[in-house]
Write an enzyme that holds these catalytic residues in place. Sequence first.
Site, mmCIF file in Angstrom:
data_model
loop_
_atom_site.group_PDB
_atom_site.id
_atom_site.type_symbol
_atom_site.label_atom_id
_atom_site.label_comp_id
_atom_site.label_asym_id
_atom_site.label_seq_id
_atom_site.Cartn_x
_atom_site.Cartn_y
_atom_site.Cartn_z
ATOM 1 N N GLU A 86 0.839 -1.210 0.000
ATOM 2 C CA GLU A 86 0.000 0.000 0.000
ATOM 3 C C GLU A 86 0.868 1.252 0.000
ATOM 4 O O GLU A 86 1.669 1.461 0.917
ATOM 5 C CB GLU A 86 -0.921 -0.008 1.228
ATOM 6 C CG GLU A 86 -1.889 1.165 1.220
ATOM 7 C CD GLU A 86 -2.813 1.197 2.436
ATOM 8 O OE1 GLU A 86 -3.135 0.129 2.983
ATOM 9 O OE2 GLU A 86 -3.192 2.311 2.825
ATOM 10 N N LYS A 282 -6.704 -0.788 11.847
ATOM 11 C CA LYS A 282 -6.143 -1.250 10.565
ATOM 12 C C LYS A 282 -4.885 -0.437 10.253
ATOM 13 O O LYS A 282 -3.883 -0.960 9.786
ATOM 14 C CB LYS A 282 -7.198 -1.087 9.456
ATOM 15 C CG LYS A 282 -6.811 -1.691 8.128
ATOM 16 C CD LYS A 282 -6.090 -0.718 7.210
ATOM 17 C CE LYS A 282 -5.810 -1.351 5.867
ATOM 18 N NZ LYS A 282 -4.981 -0.520 4.994
ATOM 19 N N ASP A 298 4.540 -14.326 11.433
ATOM 20 C CA ASP A 298 3.184 -14.713 11.044
ATOM 21 C C ASP A 298 2.226 -13.545 11.306
ATOM 22 O O ASP A 298 1.704 -13.392 12.407
ATOM 23 C CB ASP A 298 2.792 -15.949 11.857
ATOM 24 C CG ASP A 298 1.409 -16.464 11.514
ATOM 25 O OD1 ASP A 298 0.641 -15.748 10.852
ATOM 26 O OD2 ASP A 298 1.100 -17.598 11.918
ATOM 27 N N HIS A 395 -2.091 10.425 0.285
ATOM 28 C CA HIS A 395 -2.302 9.057 -0.181
ATOM 29 C C HIS A 395 -2.301 9.008 -1.706
ATOM 30 O O HIS A 395 -1.621 8.177 -2.316
ATOM 31 C CB HIS A 395 -3.638 8.563 0.373
ATOM 32 C CG HIS A 395 -3.840 7.113 0.196
ATOM 33 N ND1 HIS A 395 -3.208 6.180 0.983
ATOM 34 C CD2 HIS A 395 -4.594 6.420 -0.686
ATOM 35 C CE1 HIS A 395 -3.571 4.980 0.607
ATOM 36 N NE2 HIS A 395 -4.402 5.094 -0.417
HETATM 37 C C1 MEV Z 1 -5.262 3.202 5.377
HETATM 38 O O1 MEV Z 1 -4.552 2.064 4.998
HETATM 39 C C2 MEV Z 1 -5.221 3.369 6.872
HETATM 40 C C3 MEV Z 1 -6.057 4.515 7.416
HETATM 41 O O2 MEV Z 1 -7.400 4.415 6.951
HETATM 42 C C4 MEV Z 1 -5.987 4.416 8.923
HETATM 43 C C5 MEV Z 1 -6.904 5.364 9.643
HETATM 44 O O3 MEV Z 1 -7.937 5.770 9.080
HETATM 45 O O4 MEV Z 1 -6.597 5.653 10.811
HETATM 46 C C6 MEV Z 1 -5.528 5.837 6.939
#
Ligand code: MEV
Length: 452
Positions: A86, A282, A298, A395
């Site tokens: 990513e 995430k 892992d 991003h």
């Molecule tokens: C993207 O991979 C991760 C985010 O969505 C985490 C977040 O929103 O805190 C940017």
Amino acid sequence: MKEKEIVCGFSKWSKEQKLEYISNLFENPAEFVQELKSFYHENPKKQKIFDEFSENTISNFYFPFGIAPNFLIDEKVYHIPMVIEESSVVAAASKSAKFWSDKGGFHTEIISTTKIGQVHFIWNGNFEKLKTLMPDLRDRMMDRTKGITANMEERGGGITDIELVDMTREIPGYFQIKATFETIDSMGANFINSCLEEFAAELKDFLAESPYFSEDEKHCEVIMSILSNYTPDCLVKSWVECDIDQLEGIDEELTGEQFAWKFEKAVQIATVDVHRATTHNKGIFNGIDAVALATGNDFRAIEACGHTYASRNGRYESLSEVHIKDGKFRYSLTVPLALGTVGGLTNLHPLAKKSLELLGNPGATEMMRIAASVGLANNFGAIKSLVTKGIQKGHMKMHLLNILNQLGATEDEKTKAKAYFEQEKVSYNAVDRFLDKLRSPSQVVKGVYINK
Ligand code: MEV
């Protein structure tokens, strides 16, 4: 793509046979074979290592191997290897690392290092009676596993406890042998599972041989013996802290205090709202997984555990916390991380080995400190962007190259696009339009004359 049918004996075929069979499902088998073979390692010995990691392998699947430099963790500098596809994760980690490097860096604490395994069994017997006999059964289990535990004990680890758990309120006749283990620098899955299978066998022998049990009680049905990937007692905390004043300048439109307030609200939201909590966590695992992958750990086990831990209070919550007090901003992540630096893929994957070398060949606890800090760094980077300029700007900037590659841009077109999108919002359509114009003779894009 042609119609597929059930195939027998696939695993027994040679790699070439498998590749040929799969390629024949494509309209252009030769092109498929060529594409897959283009990812073979040029050194057949090295290729064989990859082939043997898994089953039915017909090629390799590449992921980028990047470095997030300048992590100051417990006063030591690390340049951290990360494997992730990513765009912007490595950039976010690096930026956060740099930001905190002149504010004391990351501080960590290992809270605990214990792992758990269980023998789940169904038994029509008296719990209290077996519980009374547990010291004897425990000794027999310890004895039976001596051959497995000797090496681990030499390294300072081994079995730390074995207990009997009554689960009959959940399922009639359901009991557990629950054991805890110290596995030092290995993740310990094989060690734990081997011990558990011996415990299960010993349990059966013990019940059958002991004079204290009725005929009915002499038999139990072992359902399964397996480690638990939930390791709440293999726990590390990483934190950063600074004066609120030092947050000044993070955003042109916010004072340090306003930034801290918004940041705190964002973390509170991830504590009370499950949808936000999932995305928030995430972002933490973006960093942790990337380090886990780079070091041959892992990552599925680590993620599964982290998410269970995030639900330990009865609702799924943020793994990180922020505290603002007396003009100080303190941000922390507490996360269970059952990582290893010996055994498994850590020594087999040539790049995992190099990653560990780059990190200074850490032990498992140092690895926990590193991975937790990267998780916190990525989390900080994400929240910082979200509460200021938004996530998409950075991003999409990082994603620009992916879009350009998808649209088959040449090196020259990429250079022009990068310059143009310095000032413009990146989106697939915008890049597509830009390339279209670029490719048609003598075009002007938003006042910029594009010299073909
Ligand atoms: C993207 O991979 C991760 C985010 O969505 C985490 C977040 O929103 O805190 C940017």
